[in-house]
Design an enzyme around this catalytic site. Structure first.
Site, short mmCIF file in Angstrom:
data_model
loop_
_atom_site.label_atom_id
_atom_site.label_comp_id
_atom_site.label_asym_id
_atom_site.label_seq_id
_atom_site.Cartn_x
_atom_site.Cartn_y
_atom_site.Cartn_z
NE ARG A 21 47.41 31.53 32.00
CZ ARG A 21 46.61 30.61 32.50
NH1 ARG A 21 45.62 30.14 31.80
NH2 ARG A 21 46.78 30.17 33.74
CB SER A 135 36.24 24.64 49.61
OG SER A 135 36.53 24.88 48.27
CB SER A 187 35.98 22.74 34.06
OG SER A 187 37.09 23.17 34.81
CG HIS A 215 32.24 23.25 33.13
ND1 HIS A 215 32.77 23.68 31.94
CD2 HIS A 215 32.89 23.92 34.10
CE1 HIS A 215 33.75 24.56 32.18
NE2 HIS A 215 33.83 24.72 33.49
CB THR A 243 28.35 30.27 33.23
OG1 THR A 243 28.81 31.36 32.43
CG2 THR A 243 28.45 29.00 32.41
CE LYS A 246 32.56 28.10 31.86
NZ LYS A 246 33.74 28.71 31.25
CB THR A 275 29.96 45.75 38.78
OG1 THR A 275 30.59 45.69 37.52
CG2 THR A 275 28.99 44.60 38.91
CB THR A 276 27.99 48.71 34.55
OG1 THR A 276 28.58 49.94 34.99
CG2 THR A 276 26.96 48.99 33.47
CB THR A 361 44.62 25.52 34.12
OG1 THR A 361 44.93 26.88 33.77
CG2 THR A 361 43.15 25.28 33.90
#
Ligand code: PMP
Length: 406
Positions: A21, A135, A187, A215, A243, A246, A275-276, A361
């Site tokens: 990548r 799943s 996606s 998405h 999310t 996006k 986590t913060t 991916t």
């Protein structure tokens, strides 16, 4: 072991396979999306054709103003985990807005969509006694990792295959807790799950439903509530995950569900607790974006038109792409080295940035250029894209669709 040798050899293998990548060093400019400066390539201007800022909301004046105002008023960071002083009013307001978006009792924010899937699915699957997770085979890495982390038993159903899902469900005692995890818009292929039929199966076999709408939120449904909103199914889904990074153009992830479920995840999910919290300015920016897209259809309409136009133009020149009912246009190359080469030449010779999508991916042999038009791509941008692809397809002697078959 010589660790450095091991790292370098492994990376060399990746390079040889065309799967290494390389990131473009981009500088975005306020209000100029989809143009950006490629700082890694003599500061040349590029047109981005692979962003998940699907609607350009990352440059929307309301979003930027909300972030600026909040930064000026409350400062930079949240100052702690949600539990220890990091729950600011901006988080509380955003969660209320997201609950309302999906017509759920509650919502719970995470630092990204990835974390929300990992933490929420992982917690539900681990904590519900004897839970079986079903799943979809093409679920995103964040769901897979969450399910794995839970150590719950899992069964993979063939992608969007209702008969296979039913077979797996029917093999279990009705009383056993089950969680069906799937996405609405996938996606990489851009296909859409048969949500209503999956809900029917969930009802019949006593299963909960967990739907990733990453998405789709902001893009589909009259208020941007996703495919489930568009199809009138939000009340049939137990957990809707989305999310803010996006279509909403900022960052963050969330689940929307019943109060009891959100409270349960809030109380047990380590990825939420330890986590913060997101910066309040980020929460305020995301909230402005969600609110804007709840009442404005202009971006969704323009987006749809641009996607249709790019598809039609690809068809005109016989460039193979997956036909799907969403906004994602996967142009199929089928070879990792060629895919990377095309991406490099698009950037170097045409100022067009499309990241190659290679294994892992997508499966080997299905390497592709994933094109994501936005409402802010101009007619000239589209002309340039099509003419560059046409030139490269000829140069590389890549397969075209026979025009008669289109
Ligand atoms: N789910 C799916 C289906 C995704 O494609 C992604 C991101 N590529 C995520 C979850 C993670 O979302 P985020 O980028 O907000 O972490």
């Amino acid at each position: 072991m010589n660790y450095t040798d091991y790292f370098e050899n492994t990376l060399r293998d990746l390079k040889d396979e065309g799967n290494y990548r390389v990131f473009a060093d981009l500088e975005r400019h306020r209000g100029a999306f989809p143009k950006a400066t490629n700082r890694g390539d003599e500061n040349r201007e590029v047109t981005i054709w692979c962003s998940n800022d699907y609607l350009g909301m990352g440059q929307h004046p309301d979003v930027i103003a909300a972030m600026h105002d909040t930064l000026d008023q409350v400062g930079a960071g949240a100052g702690g985990t949600r539990n220890i002083s990091g729950t600011t009013h901006q988080h509380v307001m955003l969660e209320a807005e997201l609950a309302d978006l999906h017509r759920k009792e509650a919502a719970l924010l995470f630092t990204s969509g990835y974390v929300s899937n990992w933490a929420a699915l992982g917690t539900l699957a681990a904590k519900i006694p004897d839970c079986l997770v079903l799943s979809d085979a093409l679920n995103h890495a964040s769901m897979i990792e969450g399910i794995r982390h839970s150590k719950a038993e899992r069964k993979i159903w063939r992608h969007n295959d209702l008969a296979h899902l039913e077979e797996l469900l029917a093999a279990q005692p009705l009383s056993r807790p089950k969680l069906i995890a799937f996405e609405s818009v996938y996606s990489m292929d851009g296909d859409i799950a048969p949500i209503a039929e999956i809900c029917d199966l969930a009802d019949r076999y006593n299963a909960m439903t967990y739907l990733d709408e990453v998405h789709a939120v902001g893009l589909y449904g009259p208020r941007g509530g996703g495919i489930a909103e568009r199809e009138g199914l939000m009340d049939r889904i137990d957990v809707i995950e989305g999310t803010l990074g996006k279509a909403y153009g900022v960052i963050g992830g969330y689940i929307a569900a019943s109060s009891a479920l959100c409270d349960f995840v809030r109380s047990f999910a380590s990825g939420f607790i330890f986590t913060t919290a997101l910066p309040p300015a980020v929460a305020a920016g995301a909230n402005a974006s969600v609110r804007h897209l709840k009442s404005s259809n202009a971006e969704r309409r323009a987006h749809k038109d641009k996607v249709a136009e790019v598809r039609a133009r690809l068809d005109d020149i016989g460039i193979p792409h997956i036909t799907n009912p969403s906004h994602i246009i996967p142009v199929m190359v089928g070879d990792p080295v060629k895919c990377k080469y095309l991406s490099d030449v698009l950037m170097a010779d045409h100022g067009i940035y499309i990241q190659p999508i290679n294994y892992p991916t997508v499966p080997k042999g299905t390497e592709r250029l994933r094109i994501t038009p936005s409402p802010v791509h101009s007619a000239e941008d589209i002309d340039n894209l099509i003419s560059a692809l046409e030139t490269l397809w000829a140069k590389c002697q890549l397969a075209r669709l026979p025009l008669a078959a289109q």
